[in-house]
Design a protein around this motif. Structure first.
Motif, PDB file in Angstrom:
ATOM      1  N   THR A  58       5.557  -8.159   2.558  1.00  0.00           N
ATOM      2  CA  THR A  58       4.326  -7.767   3.241  1.00  0.00           C
ATOM      3  C   THR A  58       4.651  -6.978   4.508  1.00  0.00           C
ATOM      4  O   THR A  58       5.792  -6.971   4.975  1.00  0.00           O
ATOM      5  CB  THR A  58       3.490  -8.995   3.612  1.00  0.00           C
TER       6      THR A  58
ATOM      7  N   LYS B 168       1.154  -3.327  -1.763  1.00  0.00           N
ATOM      8  CA  LYS B 168       0.447  -4.590  -2.037  1.00  0.00           C
ATOM      9  C   LYS B 168      -1.044  -4.382  -2.256  1.00  0.00           C
ATOM     10  O   LYS B 168      -1.647  -5.019  -3.130  1.00  0.00           O
ATOM     11  CB  LYS B 168       0.669  -5.564  -0.878  1.00  0.00           C
TER      12      LYS B 168
ATOM     13  N   LYS C  85      -7.735  -7.690  -0.415  1.00  0.00           N
ATOM     14  CA  LYS C  85      -7.457  -8.432  -1.640  1.00  0.00           C
ATOM     15  C   LYS C  85      -8.705  -8.479  -2.530  1.00  0.00           C
ATOM     16  O   LYS C  85      -9.791  -8.836  -2.078  1.00  0.00           O
ATOM     17  CB  LYS C  85      -7.004  -9.852  -1.318  1.00  0.00           C
TER      18      LYS C  85
END
Length: 225
Positions: free
Chosen positions: A93, A137, A224
Motif C-alpha cells: 500500500t 490497488k 474500495k
C-alpha cells in the motif's frame, strides 16, 4: 554611536526583500553591498569577500548539476521503471511503502549515508512509486489524493532526515551541538547526543507509521469497491 545603527541596513533590506518575495540571491547581495558601503568597505574588498564566501560554500551550488542530471535520468525512463517495479509488488500500500522509506531514511541517517533529497530522490523515485502503489490497488485516483501522496512523500523525507541525522555521533549537527555546549561549560560527547537522539527518532518512526496507516484507511474508504 547613532551612526553605528546604519550598519544594520543590510538586515532591513533582507527582511523587506523576503516579505516582498524578491529574488533571494539578489536581495542578499544587495544587502551585503549596502552594508559594505555604509561601513566604509571598498568595492574591491567587498568583491573579494563575496568571492571567498562563494568558493568556501561552493557545495551549495551542486543543485545546478543535480537538476539537469535528474531531468536526464527521467527522460530516459527512470520514473517509468520505478513505477513498473512497485506495481509488481503485490499487497504493497501507499502507507506501507512510505513507512518503509521513513525507516530506511532514518537508518541511512544513523549510518551517515546520504541517501535522500527532494530533487534527486523523492521527486523522481519515492513520490511516483508511492502514487503507483495506490493506483495498483485502487486504479485511477483523483488529483487531490495525488497531491496528498506527493506531500506525504516529501514529509517522510523530512522526518527521516531531520530526526535521523543526529543519531550519527559524527554528524555535522551533532558536532555543532557538542561544540556549543562545550563552550557553555557542558562536557558531552557526540555519542551522548546520538544516544539522546535515538528515542526521538524511534518515536518519529512510530508516529509516521501510524499516520501512514491512517492514510491507507482513508484511501480504502474512498476507493474500495
Amino acid at each position: 554611536m547613532e551612526l553605528e545603527w546604519i550598519k544594520l541596513i543590510g538586515i532591513v533590506i533582507i527582511v523587506v526583500g523576503f516579505v516582498l518575495k524578491l529574488d533571494t540571491i539578489a536581495v542578499v547581495i544587495i544587502a551585503g553591498l549596502a552594508t559594505a558601503l555604509v561601513s566604509d568597505i571598498s568595492m574591491g574588498k567587498f568583491l573579494e569577500e563575496l568571492g571567498k564566501a562563494f568558493v568556501d560554500q561552493r557545495i551549495v551550488t551542486i543543485f545546478f548539476l543535480t537538476l539537469p542530471l535528474i531531468g536526464l535520468a527521467e527522460s530516459h525512463g527512470l520514473k517509468e521503471q520505478a513505477v513498473n517495479l512497485i506495481k509488481k509488488v503485490k499487497g504493497l500500500t501507499t502507507g506501507s511503502f512510505l513507512s518503509i522509506y521513513l525507516i530506511i531514511r532514518e537508518l541511512a541517517g544513523a549510518l551517515s549515508i546520504r541517501l535522500g533529497g527532494h530533487p534527486q530522490f523523492v521527486r523522481p523515485l519515492v513520490q511516483p512509486m508511492a502514487e503507483a502503489s495506490a493506483e495498483a490497488k485502487y486504479g485511477e485516483i483523483d488529483d487531490e489524493d495525488k497531491e496528498k501522496i506527493k506531500a506525504k512523500a516529501a514529509a517522510m523525507e523530512n522526518y527521516g532526515n531531520f530526526y535521523g541525522q543526529n543519531t550519527f555521533m559524527a554528524a555535522g549537527g551533532v558536532l555543532l551541538i557538542v561544540g556549543t555546549l562545550d563552550n557553555l561549560g557542558y562536557q558531552i560527547t557526540g555519542l551522548d547526543v546520538a544516544k539522546a537522539s535515538m528515542p526521538v527518532a524511534l518515536i518519529m518512526i512510530v508516529l509516521g507509521v501510524v499516520l501512514n496507516f491512517i492514510f491507507d484507511q482513508r484511501l480504502n474508504r474512498k476507493y474500495k469497491k
